[in-house]
Design an enzyme around this catalytic site. Structure first.
Site, PDB file in Angstrom:
ATOM      1  N   SER A   8       0.694  -1.035  -0.052  1.00 23.51           N
ATOM      2  CA  SER A   8       0.051  -0.036   0.099  1.00 23.51           C
ATOM      3  C   SER A   8       0.976   1.364   0.015  1.00 23.51           C
ATOM      4  O   SER A   8       1.966   1.333   0.646  1.00 23.51           O
ATOM      5  CB  SER A   8      -1.059   0.136   1.163  1.00 23.51           C
ATOM      6  OG  SER A   8      -0.063  -0.080   2.302  1.00 23.51           O
ATOM      7  N   SER A  36     -18.002   7.098  19.794  1.00 26.71           N
ATOM      8  CA  SER A  36     -17.249   8.197  19.209  1.00 26.71           C
ATOM      9  C   SER A  36     -16.359   8.523  20.148  1.00 26.71           C
ATOM     10  O   SER A  36     -16.460   8.892  21.434  1.00 26.71           O
ATOM     11  CB  SER A  36     -18.527   9.130  18.832  1.00 26.71           C
ATOM     12  OG  SER A  36     -17.723  10.328  18.320  1.00 26.71           O
ATOM     13  N   PHE A 116      -9.339   1.531   6.907  1.00 24.44           N
ATOM     14  CA  PHE A 116      -8.291   1.750   5.474  1.00 24.44           C
ATOM     15  C   PHE A 116      -9.191   2.064   4.338  1.00 24.44           C
ATOM     16  O   PHE A 116      -9.909   1.076   4.093  1.00 24.44           O
ATOM     17  CB  PHE A 116      -7.256   0.691   5.652  1.00 24.44           C
ATOM     18  CG  PHE A 116      -6.380   1.050   4.449  1.00 24.44           C
ATOM     19  CD1 PHE A 116      -4.974   1.702   4.767  1.00 24.44           C
ATOM     20  CD2 PHE A 116      -6.366   0.368   3.121  1.00 24.44           C
ATOM     21  CE1 PHE A 116      -4.279   1.775   3.725  1.00 24.44           C
ATOM     22  CE2 PHE A 116      -5.417   0.615   2.326  1.00 24.44           C
ATOM     23  CZ  PHE A 116      -4.424   1.343   2.490  1.00 24.44           C
ATOM     24  N   GLN A 173      -3.726  -7.178   6.216  1.00 22.95           N
ATOM     25  CA  GLN A 173      -4.694  -8.084   5.348  1.00 22.95           C
ATOM     26  C   GLN A 173      -4.822  -9.493   5.704  1.00 22.95           C
ATOM     27  O   GLN A 173      -5.625 -10.025   5.231  1.00 22.95           O
ATOM     28  CB  GLN A 173      -4.130  -8.128   3.865  1.00 22.95           C
ATOM     29  CG  GLN A 173      -4.000  -6.591   3.178  1.00 22.95           C
ATOM     30  CD  GLN A 173      -5.413  -6.308   2.913  1.00 22.95           C
ATOM     31  OE1 GLN A 173      -6.322  -6.357   3.786  1.00 22.95           O
ATOM     32  NE2 GLN A 173      -5.777  -5.406   1.795  1.00 22.95           N
ATOM     33  N   ASN A 195       3.837  -9.735  13.392  1.00 27.56           N
ATOM     34  CA  ASN A 195       4.079  -9.455  14.721  1.00 27.56           C
ATOM     35  C   ASN A 195       3.505 -10.930  15.416  1.00 27.56           C
ATOM     36  O   ASN A 195       2.966 -11.717  14.768  1.00 27.56           O
ATOM     37  CB  ASN A 195       3.427  -8.497  15.075  1.00 27.56           C
ATOM     38  CG  ASN A 195       2.068  -8.258  14.906  1.00 27.56           C
ATOM     39  OD1 ASN A 195       1.297  -9.237  14.893  1.00 27.56           O
ATOM     40  ND2 ASN A 195       1.460  -7.274  14.625  1.00 27.56           N
ATOM     41  N   THR A 223       8.373 -10.030  14.892  1.00 22.98           N
ATOM     42  CA  THR A 223       8.448  -8.854  15.861  1.00 22.98           C
ATOM     43  C   THR A 223       7.509  -9.061  17.179  1.00 22.98           C
ATOM     44  O   THR A 223       6.449  -9.435  17.015  1.00 22.98           O
ATOM     45  CB  THR A 223       8.046  -7.478  15.401  1.00 22.98           C
ATOM     46  OG1 THR A 223       6.723  -7.614  14.754  1.00 22.98           O
ATOM     47  CG2 THR A 223       8.978  -7.526  14.056  1.00 22.98           C
ATOM     48  N   LEU A 224       8.045  -8.680  18.374  1.00 22.81           N
ATOM     49  CA  LEU A 224       7.351  -9.098  19.764  1.00 22.81           C
ATOM     50  C   LEU A 224       7.036  -7.706  20.243  1.00 22.81           C
ATOM     51  O   LEU A 224       7.080  -7.963  21.608  1.00 22.81           O
ATOM     52  CB  LEU A 224       8.172 -10.081  20.421  1.00 22.81           C
ATOM     53  CG  LEU A 224       8.913 -11.380  19.814  1.00 22.81           C
ATOM     54  CD1 LEU A 224      10.011 -11.992  20.724  1.00 22.81           C
ATOM     55  CD2 LEU A 224       7.497 -12.025  19.347  1.00 22.81           C
ATOM     56  N   GLY A 228      10.988  -7.133  21.649  1.00 15.73           N
ATOM     57  CA  GLY A 228      12.126  -7.235  20.418  1.00 15.73           C
ATOM     58  C   GLY A 228      11.673  -8.074  19.443  1.00 15.73           C
ATOM     59  O   GLY A 228      10.616  -8.099  18.857  1.00 15.73           O
ATOM     60  N   ASP A 257       6.978  -1.164   9.906  1.00 18.07           N
ATOM     61  CA  ASP A 257       7.776  -1.094   8.502  1.00 18.07           C
ATOM     62  C   ASP A 257       9.099  -0.483   8.693  1.00 18.07           C
ATOM     63  O   ASP A 257       9.940  -0.816   7.826  1.00 18.07           O
ATOM     64  CB  ASP A 257       6.883   0.081   8.026  1.00 18.07           C
ATOM     65  CG  ASP A 257       5.398  -0.259   7.815  1.00 18.07           C
ATOM     66  OD1 ASP A 257       4.950  -1.644   7.551  1.00 18.07           O
ATOM     67  OD2 ASP A 257       4.444   0.680   7.913  1.00 18.07           O
TER      68      ASP A 257
END
Length: 325
Positions: A8, A36, A116, A173, A195, A223-224, A228, A257
């Site tokens: 994306s 809200s 998204f 996704q 993750n 990834t944790l 780490g 990212d």
């Protein structure tokens, strides 16, 4: 290495809720949620997983090849990315739709609720990797990031067909894709990024156990969060690398990212998996310390010093040699 980053490309609308989502969500009322949140801040930033990763690579001196679909409102964003070392010549511009939009609210616990809008991203399924491979003189790796689901499946199939090494990174996704689509994304991947939560979701979606997944991918990188990153793979001992030290926690959006950008860039330098994870962790920390996914800049001297402080002089020396070149 010539790395194509597919996924994306979006505009991020980031808000802050001065409270905790957890206190507003009633467990016995989740089937009829109507809430809200009055936010106290709004910033509009450039984002999208592929653009974020390519930007991070550029910060470390690697010219990532951005592959995705955008609207004709992309001109300013393109200029920004190109100024920061990103190859945008393979970005598809839609004649009809706007560039994708990510709307996210973060609370005081750093928990997030987001939506998204795909927009032009749906046209990513029309992009072929073959012409890109030819244009750059051969791709060494294709990262298949979160994107239009049909585009993700197509890119993966084309990588197999053309014999291109690829990294599977389904991330957001996973919630939308079927088990069969997910299995198509990972079989034969050189790397599988998730993750910790996505790791479990992916196993549930595919029906594969952790060991069965390792029969289908070479390296699994998980990834944790604050703990780490873990790396496991065929014929290698488990690697665990602690997080880098952050000066402040400003915004977690895009931290994953940043990790991917640092990790893949370090691999392109020829560094080993542990060192790549250290570089990834530190670049992720740069993202965490700023609001927005592309609002940080890497000063080589500072980056090397911080790496040495967290991971030792040898790490600093090895990385410095590549950042200086």
């Amino acid at each position: 290495m010539k790395i194509a980053v597919t996924g994306s490309i979006a505009t991020d609308h980031l808000m802050h809720f001065p409270g905790r989502f957890a206190t507003q969500l009633m467990p016995d009322q989740l089937d009829r949620v109507s809430l809200s949140f009055l936010v106290d801040d709004l910033v509009v930033r450039r984002g999208g997983v592929a653009a974020n990763i390519a930007f991070g690579m550029g910060q470390l001196g690697l010219r990532g090849i951005l592959v995705g679909a955008v609207g004709n409102d992309f001109a300013d964003y393109r200029s920004w990315l190109e100024r920061h070392g990103v190859d945008c010549d393979s970005v598809h511009v839609s004649e009809y739709a706007h560039t994708s939009r990510f709307v996210c609210t973060t609370d005081d616990d750093m928990c997030q609720i987001a939506s998204f809008y795909a927009g032009a991203m749906s046209e990513a399924r029309n992009i072929e990797l073959g012409p890109i491979d030819t244009r750059v003189g051969g791709l060494d790796l294709v990262l298949i990031g979160a994107n239009d689901p049909e585009a993700m499946v197509r890119h993966t199939a084309e990588c197999r067909q053309r014999g291109l090494r690829f990294a599977a990174d389904p991330s957001q996704q996973l919630a939308r894709m079927t088990g069969e689509q997910t299995r198509q994304l990972i079989d034969g991947a050189a790397f599988l990024f998730t993750n910790e939560y996505e790791k479990t979701l992916l196993e549930n979606k595919t029906g594969y156990s952790a060991d069965e997944l390792l029969d289908r991918v070479e390296i699994r990188v998980t990834t944790l969060g604050k703990d780490g990153v873990e790396i496991v793979g065929r014929g290698i001992e488990r690697i665990h690398v602690e997080c880098a030290t952050e000066a402040v926690k400003a915004d977690p959006t895009g931290v994953g990212d940043g990790f991917r950008a640092g990790f893949l860039t370090a691999l392109s330098w020829g560094l080993d998996l542990r060192r790549a994870a250290e570089v990834g962790n530190l670049l992720a920390t740069y993202v965490l310390e700023t609001v927005g996914t592309q609002e940080y800049s890497v000063d080589t001297t500072e980056f090397v010093k911080r790496l040495g402080d967290d991971y030792g002089d040898r790490a600093a020396e090895e990385v410095a040699a590549h950042l200086a070149s």
